[in-house]
Design an enzyme around this catalytic site. Structure first.
Site, PDB file in Angstrom:
ATOM      1  CG  HIS A 207      19.939 -20.999  13.761  1.00 45.61           C
ATOM      2  ND1 HIS A 207      20.687 -20.341  12.805  1.00 45.61           N
ATOM      3  CD2 HIS A 207      20.291 -20.446  14.955  1.00 45.61           C
ATOM      4  CE1 HIS A 207      21.457 -19.439  13.390  1.00 45.61           C
ATOM      5  NE2 HIS A 207      21.231 -19.478  14.700  1.00 45.61           N
ATOM      6  CG  ASP A 208      18.422 -17.533  15.987  1.00 43.29           C
ATOM      7  OD1 ASP A 208      18.290 -18.466  16.814  1.00 43.29           O
ATOM      8  OD2 ASP A 208      19.459 -16.854  15.910  1.00 43.29           O
ATOM      9  CE  LYS A 211      17.241 -15.651  19.009  1.00 44.62           C
ATOM     10  NZ  LYS A 211      18.643 -15.231  18.837  1.00 44.62           N
ATOM     11  CG  HIS A 236      14.787 -19.006  19.819  1.00 46.57           C
ATOM     12  ND1 HIS A 236      15.578 -18.913  20.939  1.00 46.57           N
ATOM     13  CD2 HIS A 236      15.597 -19.532  18.843  1.00 46.57           C
ATOM     14  CE1 HIS A 236      16.799 -19.337  20.659  1.00 46.57           C
ATOM     15  NE2 HIS A 236      16.833 -19.711  19.396  1.00 46.57           N
ATOM     16  CG  HIS A 260      19.569 -24.275  17.471  1.00 49.91           C
ATOM     17  ND1 HIS A 260      18.211 -24.045  17.424  1.00 49.91           N
ATOM     18  CD2 HIS A 260      20.139 -23.072  17.737  1.00 49.91           C
ATOM     19  CE1 HIS A 260      17.968 -22.771  17.648  1.00 49.91           C
ATOM     20  NE2 HIS A 260      19.132 -22.144  17.851  1.00 49.91           N
ATOM     21  CG  HIS A 261      19.742 -22.802  21.929  1.00 51.05           C
ATOM     22  ND1 HIS A 261      20.900 -22.094  22.213  1.00 51.05           N
ATOM     23  CD2 HIS A 261      19.050 -22.050  21.033  1.00 51.05           C
ATOM     24  CE1 HIS A 261      20.900 -20.971  21.527  1.00 51.05           C
ATOM     25  NE2 HIS A 261      19.794 -20.920  20.789  1.00 51.05           N
ATOM     26  CG  ASP A 289      23.627 -20.417  17.636  1.00 51.88           C
ATOM     27  OD1 ASP A 289      23.633 -19.338  17.012  1.00 51.88           O
ATOM     28  OD2 ASP A 289      22.846 -20.660  18.571  1.00 51.88           O
TER      29      ASP A 289
END
Length: 341
Positions: A207-208, A211, A236, A260-261, A289
Site C-alpha cells: 500500500h506504500d 513512496k 504516494h 487508503h488515505h 494503517d
C-alpha cells in the site's frame, strides 16, 4: 359378428395415432445427441439409444434385457445410486433429478457423466440421460490450475515490489506486512469472501508502493515535515495507482491503494472521496494503517502505543473511519486479543 363401422374407424384412428406417437418418440430417442437408457424397476436396462452405444462401446444386443445400469458405474457409487433408484419409485421428489457420476466403458475408461433421471408416467420405469462431461471437467481443472499459477506469479510480483520498498525504507519494512495482517483479520471478522481477503492482503503489503518516488531523506527525516515535504508524501497513493493501474490483477489493487488515505467525511486525499464512494477494502486498510502507524516507532516520533491508536479510531469513527470497520477492529484487540506478529 357385427362390425360397427364408426367404432372400427375410431379404433383404427387411435391405433394409427399411437403408432405415429411411438415412431415420433423413437425417432427423438434414437437421434438425440445425449446417451439415453430406460431402466426397469429391477434395474435391468430395457432400451438404449445409439449415443449410449457410443458412450459405453456396448451394443443394444449386449445391453437390452441383459445388463443392469449398475454394470456401468464405479462400485463406490452404486449403493447411493441404487438408493436413489428405489426412493424415486416411492416418491420422485425424494431423489435428486440430476447428479454427477463416474461411468466405466467397455475398455475400462472412466468417464464423468451428468445424469438426469425421470420416471415414465404410470409405470415403474425410469428414463436416464447421460451427458459426458469428462472434457468439460478436465477443462475446468486446467483453467483452475492456470488461475492458481497466475495468482502465484502475481503474489511473487507483489512480494518483489514489497521487498523493493522495504530495502529502500527500513521503517516501511514491517509496517506494510503488519497493516496487511490486521486488515485481513478485520476482513475475516466481517465475513468477507476469500477473494476479497486475499486482495486486501495483497494491497496491504504494497500500500506504500508510491513512496518509492519519495526522496529517502524525507522518508527517514527525524524532524517534523515541512508543508512541501508533506505534499510530496501525499502523492504516494496516486503514484502507486499510476504504477499498478494497467496490471490485470484479479483484485482492484490500484483503486484500493489509491483510496487508503481517503476519509469518511471527505477530508482525506488524493480525491477527497467520502462515505460509500470509498471502497470497503480501502476503508479497512485505512483503519489498519492508522492503528499500525500510531502503535509503532516512526523516524519523527516514538511509538504512541496501541491504546492511543485504538482511542484515535474510536473517537473518529463515522468521521474519518468507517463505523463497522472500527467496531470490528476494537473487538479484535479488546475481546479476541489480536496482536501484531
Amino acid at each position: 359378428m357385427i362390425f360397427n363401422l364408426k367404432d372400427l374407424t375410431r379404433r383404427f384412428a387411435a391405433e394409427k395415432a399411437l403408432q405415429e406417437s411411438e415412431n415420433r418418440y423413437r425417432t427423438i430417442f434414437e437421434n438425440t445427441s445425449v446417451a439415453i437408457l430406460i431402466s426397469e424397476e429391477n434395474t435391468i436396462i430395457s432400451m438404449v439409444n445409439h449415443e449410449f452405444e457410443k458412450l459405453t462401446a456396448y451394443s443394444k444386443q449386449e445391453t437390452e434385457g441383459k445388463m443392469t445400469w449398475k454394470d456401468f458405474f464405479v462400485k463406490d457409487q452404486i449403493e447411493k445410486m441404487e438408493s436413489y433408484h428405489y426412493t424415486r419409485r416411492i416418491d420422485p421428489k425424494l431423489a435428486p433429478r440430476k447428479y454427477e457420476a463416474r461411468l466405466i466403458d467397455r475398455q475400462g475408461n472412466i468417464k464423468e457423466v451428468c445424469l438426469t433421471v425421470a420416471m415414465i408416467p404410470e409405470t415403474k420405469k425410469s428414463i436416464l440421460s447421460l451427458l459426458n462431461i469428462t472434457e468439460l471437467k478436465q477443462m475446468r481443472k486446467d483453467i483452475q490450475h492456470h488461475l492458481e499459477k497466475r495468482q502465484a506469479v502475481m503474489r511473487d510480483t507483489i512480494e518483489a515490489m514489497a521487498m523493493t520498498i522495504e530495502k529502500r525504507d527500513p521503517y516501511t519494512a514491517g509496517h506494510q506486512r503488519r497493516v496487511a495482517d490486521l486488515a485481513c483479520a478485520i476482513a475475516k471478522e466481517m465475513m468477507l469472501s476469500e477473494v476479497q481477503i486475499e486482495g486486501i492482503r495483497m494491497a496491504g503489503v504494497i500500500h506504500d508502493l508510491g513512496k518509492i518516488r519519495v526522496p529517502a531523506e524525507i522518508l527517514s527525516k527525524p524532524d517534523k515535515l515541512t508543508e512541501h515535504e508533506f505534499a510530496i508524501i501525499k502523492d504516494h497513493p496516486q503514484i502507486a495507482y499510476d504504477i499498478l493501474k494497467k496490471i490485470d490483477f484479479p483484485w482492484p489493487l490500484a483503486l484500493m491503494i489509491l483510496q487508503h488515505h481517503e476519509r469518511m467525511n471527505g477530508s482525506g486525499y488524493p480525491q477527497g472521496l467520502s462515505g460509500e464512494e470509498i471502497l470497503l477494502e480501502s476503508r479497512i486498510l485505512s483503519v489498519a494503517d492508522v492503528i499500525e502507524a500510531m502503535a509503532f516507532h516512526r523516524p519523527y516520533r516514538p511509538a504512541l502505543g496501541i491504546e492511543r491508536a485504538l482511542e484515535e479510531v474510536y473517537k473518529n469513527r463515522g468521521v474519518f473511519y468507517d463505523i463497522e470497520v472500527v467496531n470490528i477492529c476494537l473487538k479484535l484487540f479488546l475481546e479476541k486479543r489480536f496482536e501484531f506478529g
